[in-house]
Design a protein around this motif. Structure first.
Motif, PDB file in Angstrom:
ATOM      1  N   PRO A 119       0.823  -1.216   0.000  1.00  0.00           N
ATOM      2  CA  PRO A 119       0.000   0.000   0.000  1.00  0.00           C
ATOM      3  C   PRO A 119       0.860   1.270   0.000  1.00  0.00           C
ATOM      4  CG  PRO A 119      -0.847  -1.580   1.579  1.00  0.00           C
ATOM      5  CD  PRO A 119       0.462  -2.115   1.112  1.00  0.00           C
ATOM      6  N   TYR A 120       0.462   2.225  -0.828  1.00  0.00           N
ATOM      7  CA  TYR A 120       1.223   3.461  -1.037  1.00  0.00           C
ATOM      8  C   TYR A 120       1.527   4.178   0.276  1.00  0.00           C
ATOM      9  CZ  TYR A 120       2.445   8.030  -3.042  1.00  0.00           C
ATOM     10  OH  TYR A 120       3.088   9.183  -3.387  1.00  0.00           O
ATOM     11  N   GLU A 121       0.491   4.441   1.064  1.00  0.00           N
ATOM     12  CA  GLU A 121       0.671   5.220   2.297  1.00  0.00           C
ATOM     13  C   GLU A 121       1.569   4.497   3.298  1.00  0.00           C
ATOM     14  OE1 GLU A 121      -0.121   8.300   3.061  1.00  0.00           O
ATOM     15  OE2 GLU A 121      -0.964   8.603   1.067  1.00  0.00           O
ATOM     16  N   GLU A 122       1.369   3.176   3.430  1.00  0.00           N
ATOM     17  CA  GLU A 122       2.211   2.403   4.350  1.00  0.00           C
ATOM     18  C   GLU A 122       3.668   2.417   3.889  1.00  0.00           C
ATOM     19  OE1 GLU A 122       0.945  -1.462   5.683  1.00  0.00           O
ATOM     20  OE2 GLU A 122      -1.166  -0.964   5.343  1.00  0.00           O
ATOM     21  N   LEU A 123       3.867   2.313   2.575  1.00  0.00           N
ATOM     22  CA  LEU A 123       5.220   2.353   2.015  1.00  0.00           C
ATOM     23  C   LEU A 123       5.862   3.713   2.280  1.00  0.00           C
ATOM     24  CD1 LEU A 123       7.484   1.097   0.245  1.00  0.00           C
ATOM     25  CD2 LEU A 123       6.302   2.063  -1.738  1.00  0.00           C
ATOM     26  N   LYS A 124       5.115   4.757   2.040  1.00  0.00           N
ATOM     27  CA  LYS A 124       5.626   6.119   2.263  1.00  0.00           C
ATOM     28  C   LYS A 124       6.059   6.293   3.717  1.00  0.00           C
ATOM     29  CE  LYS A 124       3.061   9.861   2.756  1.00  0.00           C
ATOM     30  NZ  LYS A 124       2.079  10.938   2.484  1.00  0.00           N
ATOM     31  N   ASN A 125       5.220   5.833   4.642  1.00  0.00           N
ATOM     32  CA  ASN A 125       5.542   5.968   6.069  1.00  0.00           C
ATOM     33  C   ASN A 125       6.774   5.150   6.457  1.00  0.00           C
ATOM     34  OD1 ASN A 125       3.344   7.647   6.376  1.00  0.00           O
ATOM     35  ND2 ASN A 125       1.960   6.004   7.031  1.00  0.00           N
ATOM     36  N   LYS A 126       6.879   3.919   5.898  1.00  0.00           N
ATOM     37  CA  LYS A 126       8.053   3.078   6.178  1.00  0.00           C
ATOM     38  C   LYS A 126       9.333   3.771   5.712  1.00  0.00           C
ATOM     39  CE  LYS A 126       6.674  -1.812   6.271  1.00  0.00           C
ATOM     40  NZ  LYS A 126       7.533  -2.246   7.382  1.00  0.00           N
ATOM     41  N   CYS A 127       9.292   4.324   4.493  1.00  0.00           N
ATOM     42  CA  CYS A 127      10.473   4.977   3.922  1.00  0.00           C
ATOM     43  C   CYS A 127      10.837   6.231   4.706  1.00  0.00           C
ATOM     44  CB  CYS A 127      10.217   5.344   2.456  1.00  0.00           C
ATOM     45  SG  CYS A 127      10.014   3.923   1.376  1.00  0.00           S
ATOM     46  N   SER A 128       9.817   7.012   5.086  1.00  0.00           N
ATOM     47  CA  SER A 128      10.049   8.237   5.843  1.00  0.00           C
ATOM     48  C   SER A 128      10.698   7.929   7.191  1.00  0.00           C
ATOM     49  CB  SER A 128       8.714   8.965   6.039  1.00  0.00           C
ATOM     50  OG  SER A 128       8.915  10.190   6.697  1.00  0.00           O
ATOM     51  N   GLU A 129      10.224   6.860   7.824  1.00  0.00           N
ATOM     52  CA  GLU A 129      10.770   6.460   9.129  1.00  0.00           C
ATOM     53  C   GLU A 129      12.206   5.966   8.995  1.00  0.00           C
ATOM     54  OE1 GLU A 129       9.813   3.153  12.587  1.00  0.00           O
ATOM     55  OE2 GLU A 129       8.217   3.711  11.201  1.00  0.00           O
ATOM     56  N   LEU A 130      12.454   5.142   7.979  1.00  0.00           N
ATOM     57  CA  LEU A 130      13.798   4.596   7.776  1.00  0.00           C
ATOM     58  C   LEU A 130      14.809   5.699   7.472  1.00  0.00           C
ATOM     59  CD1 LEU A 130      15.753   2.111   7.163  1.00  0.00           C
ATOM     60  CD2 LEU A 130      15.112   2.482   4.784  1.00  0.00           C
TER      61      LEU A 130
END
Length: 730
Positions: free
Chosen positions: A236-247
């Protein structure tokens, strides 16, 4: 209190222990200035016994082993004594020079030997046995070692472990430093074992901005690949975005810009609305790496087309064929077996699934008989070499790996059999189908003629494919394809506690543990209760060396396989391999490479498909010879000997103990399975079920009842993001 930093120099005389996963090494170093041998511990990658090393680090005192030197960084330096030069050249570090040639060179050139190799290599012709070809070999190897050392110095100057220098040099050769300086993020995609985090560390040491779009794009690509390694086809786009932002510790807007650039460059695909999608909880849609998107569309459309087109060789009298095949094979088929074979005759595509002892092999043999009698062209295949071999043995027919069937070409990186050059077959039967990932299924379906029949055989309760996707389960759940699930355990199989307990485990029930009696009856399933990890290791060694060979007449190396749920820890595969190597094969010629030790007669496993060598992921063999002069290692797989250059040794690993995942598709006469609560995050029912079903004649569980209970109660298999089921339903 922290000790002061110190520098020592000496000759590496012996490697005591080396962890193949992280290159952590315990070794003996003979100090140059003193007649003293010290213990050094830490990361030592790409070094060999005989090398003179300069180590930077600190002196520490270990409770059990006493004084040790803890390595922070190291460099290889030219040895200063004749003995040191001979040891250095004898180590196998330089291709073309082995122990005999090293002795001749030192005898001829003395302390100037290394200088001659560096500056006047043609003078080596003065030594017996050295001609043009060997000089070329030595020159290339010497140049490579120089390149690796330059990269080591460069990387260490940028705070990066030298463990990765040889890997980087192997990919980029003399361009390595230039590539690293220009775009260090290339390392994450180009060099196996160097992920985004290491590349990012190099990049930041080189001054690349934290918020740069290149860093964000590399981070997104890294996260998507990590998710694919976990089995996800999309995310999912939003979950991916959040994972990348956190990393990456950067704002979500930068990630959105990176995703947009990757989409414009056709490096990812964002599917924003999917009908009937119950896996996308947000309006942002789902993100794919392009190959997975193409494969998912391809698999769903090709299965739909396969189901639409009629079979080229219809059988009109299915009941007559069923009666005939039972007479031919002198068997009486059970109702579910009859239903499976009838569907194999009447349906264009079908799936047969069931656990051990449920009669899958009998069904496959019956289908073969029916279609071969009609003159149909039947092909048998499986995802791995071991599974294909088992299929061939059980049917008496040729069976290939799917890659061999599709004529994979490693030079071109593609398959000879595809939509332009289809397989010449009427019926294709694929065993161990639960192991097929999405990409491989896509390539297989491209090569199957639309008029052919496809039969998938597997066990959906085993671990899913190592690669991304959950193909067999998705096809079954789509309800587009006929499925026969076998549940009945046949009488001859019901006498095996392995099979009975496999089914109990699959149902979430505690396995039945036979009670020892005075008659000393031999059972095929045992449980040894022990909660201490070190004691478990000791018991495993006793079982392999003495108890099982003596009681069951099994060979300690060839017949017994240790299966661990994990790689790390005291009862992980890495440590067990070290312990079992020392116990079962402590002596003989040995080679230290990449922080690992290989000895003649060691049990090793091929860990990636190599089509040029005709050896495949999961194949197990024994080291037959180590040739230091030619820098080659020979491994005997069954009756075929395969040669590895020393630079190719990352393709094999010690296999006295392997992970349960690596055992898929294989069977062993005896398996030993350690299971402790320290494995809690990996303790799943399907993992225990897969491990137990690998044993043909003997299974020994060692650990705690609580750990077994944890595995049995954990039937929440991690869901993988995949849209194949929905696409098939549509």
């Amino acid at each position: 209190m922290k000790s002061e930093s110190a520098t020592i120099e000496g000759v590496l005389t012996h490697v005591v222990y080396s962890n193949e996963e992280n290159s952590y090494t315990v070794a003996k170093l003979k100090l140059v200035d003193e007649y003293k041998v010290v213990t050094v511990v830490g990361n030592l990658y790409g070094v060999s016994t005989g090398e003179t090393l300069r180590l930077t680090g600190e002196w520490t005192t270990h409770k059990k082993f006493g004084e040790q030197f803890k390595i922070e960084s190291y460099a290889s330096i030219a040895p200063a004594t004749i003995n040191g030069i001979e040891r250095y050249l004898s180590s196998g570090l330089i291709k073309g020079i082995g122990p005999v040639m090293a002795k001749r060179l030192v005898k001829k050139f003395g302390l100037k030997t290394l200088d001659v190799i560096e500056n006047d290599i043609e003078s080596l012709k003065k030594v017996d046995g050295i001609g043009e070809k060997r000089i070329e070999l030595i020159a290339n190897a010497w140049s490579e070692q120089k390149g690796i050392r330059e990269i080591m110095i460069f990387l260490q100057g940028n705070g990066i472990s030298s463990a990765y220098s040889a890997k980087i040099f192997k990919v980029y050769k003399n361009e390595a430093i230039s590539v690293v300086k220009t775009n260090p993020y290339r390392l994450a995609t180009d060099v196996i074992g160097i992920g985004f985090k290491i590349a990012d560390q190099i990049a930041q040491n080189l001054g690349i901005e934290k918020n740069s779009i290149e860093r964000a794009k590399a981070g997104v690509a890294y996260v998507l690949q990590e998710l694919a390694d976990e089995g996800h086809v999309c995310y999912p786009y939003e979950e991916l975005k959040n994972k990348c932002s956190e990393l990456l510790e950067i704002d979500g807007n930068v990630i959105e810009n990176a995703l947009a650039e990757l989409e414009r460059g056709k490096e990812i695909y964002v599917e924003r609305k999917i009908k009937g999608n119950d896996q996308s909880p947000d309006e942002g849609g789902i993100v794919y790496q392009i190959p997975f998107y193409v494969a998912e569309l391809g698999v769903s459309s090709r299965i739909a087309r396969l189901l639409e087109v009629s079979f080229g060789r219809e059988i009109k009298n299915a009941e007559g064929e069923l009666e005939s095949v039972q007479k031919q094979l002198h068997i009486k088929l059970a109702p579910d077996q009859v239903r499976a074979i009838r569907n194999a005759i009447l349906k264009k595509m079908m799936i047969i699934t069931g656990g051990p002892g449920t009669g899958k092999t009998t069904i496959v043999r019956s289908i073969l008989k029916i279609y071969e009698k009609l003159g149909a062209r039947v092909i048998l295949a499986a995802p791995t070499g071991r599974a294909a071999k088992r299929l061939a043995e059980s049917t008496g027919r040729e069976a290939k790996t799917i890659h061999r069937l599709l004529e994979y070409n490693p030079q071109k990186g593609g398959f000879g059999k595809n939509e332009s050059s289809k397989l010449k077959a009427d019926v294709i039967i694929i065993d161990e189908a639960s192991m097929i990932d999405l990409i491989l299924m896509h390539h297989l379906l491209k090569a199957i003629p639309e008029t052919a029949k496809l039969i998938l055989v597997g066990d959906i309760h085993q671990l899913p494919s190592v690669g991304a996707g959950n193909v067999l389960k998705d096809i079954i759940n789509s309800e587009r394809v006929e499925v026969v699930q076998l549940k009945e355990i046949f009488r001859q199989a019901a006498g095996s506690m392995i099979i009975v307990n496999a089914h109990r485990i699959n149902n979430g029930e505690f396995p039945v543990i036979p009670k020892p009696n005075k008659k000393e009856d031999l059972f095929d399933f045992y449980f040894i209760e022990e909660e201490d990890g070190e004691k478990v290791v000791k018991i495993i060694k006793e079982l392999c060396i003495e108890r099982i060979p003596k009681r069951f007449r099994f060979h300690p190396v060839d017949d017994i396989q240790v299966l661990s749920p994990m790689h790390k820890g005291s009862i992980g595969a890495a440590n067990l391999n070290y312990e079992l190597q020392e116990a079962l094969n402590p002596d003989g010629a040995e080679l230290a490479r990449g922080g690992r030790i290989f000895r003649v007669n060691d049990k090793v496993m091929q860990i990636k498909n190599n089509y040029e060598k005709d050896v495949y992921n999961g194949d197990i063999g024994r080291i037959a010879e180590i040739d230091f002069e030619e820098q080659e290692l020979q491994v005997m797989y069954d009756t075929v000997e395969v040669s590895y250059d020393f630079s190719e040794l990352d393709e094999i690993t010690l296999s006295y103990a392997i992970s349960v995942h690596k055992s898929q598709g294989s069977e062993y006469n005896a398996v030993i399975i350690p299971l402790l609560e320290q494995h809690y995050f990996l303790l799943q029912r399907n993992l225990l079920y897969t491990a137990v079903t690998r044993g043909k004649k003997l299974v020994v569980l060692i650990g705690t009842k609580r750990a077994i209970g944890m595995a049995l109660s954990n039937n929440r298999v991690q869901e993988r993001y995949t849209m194949l089921r929905q696409r098939l339903m549509e």
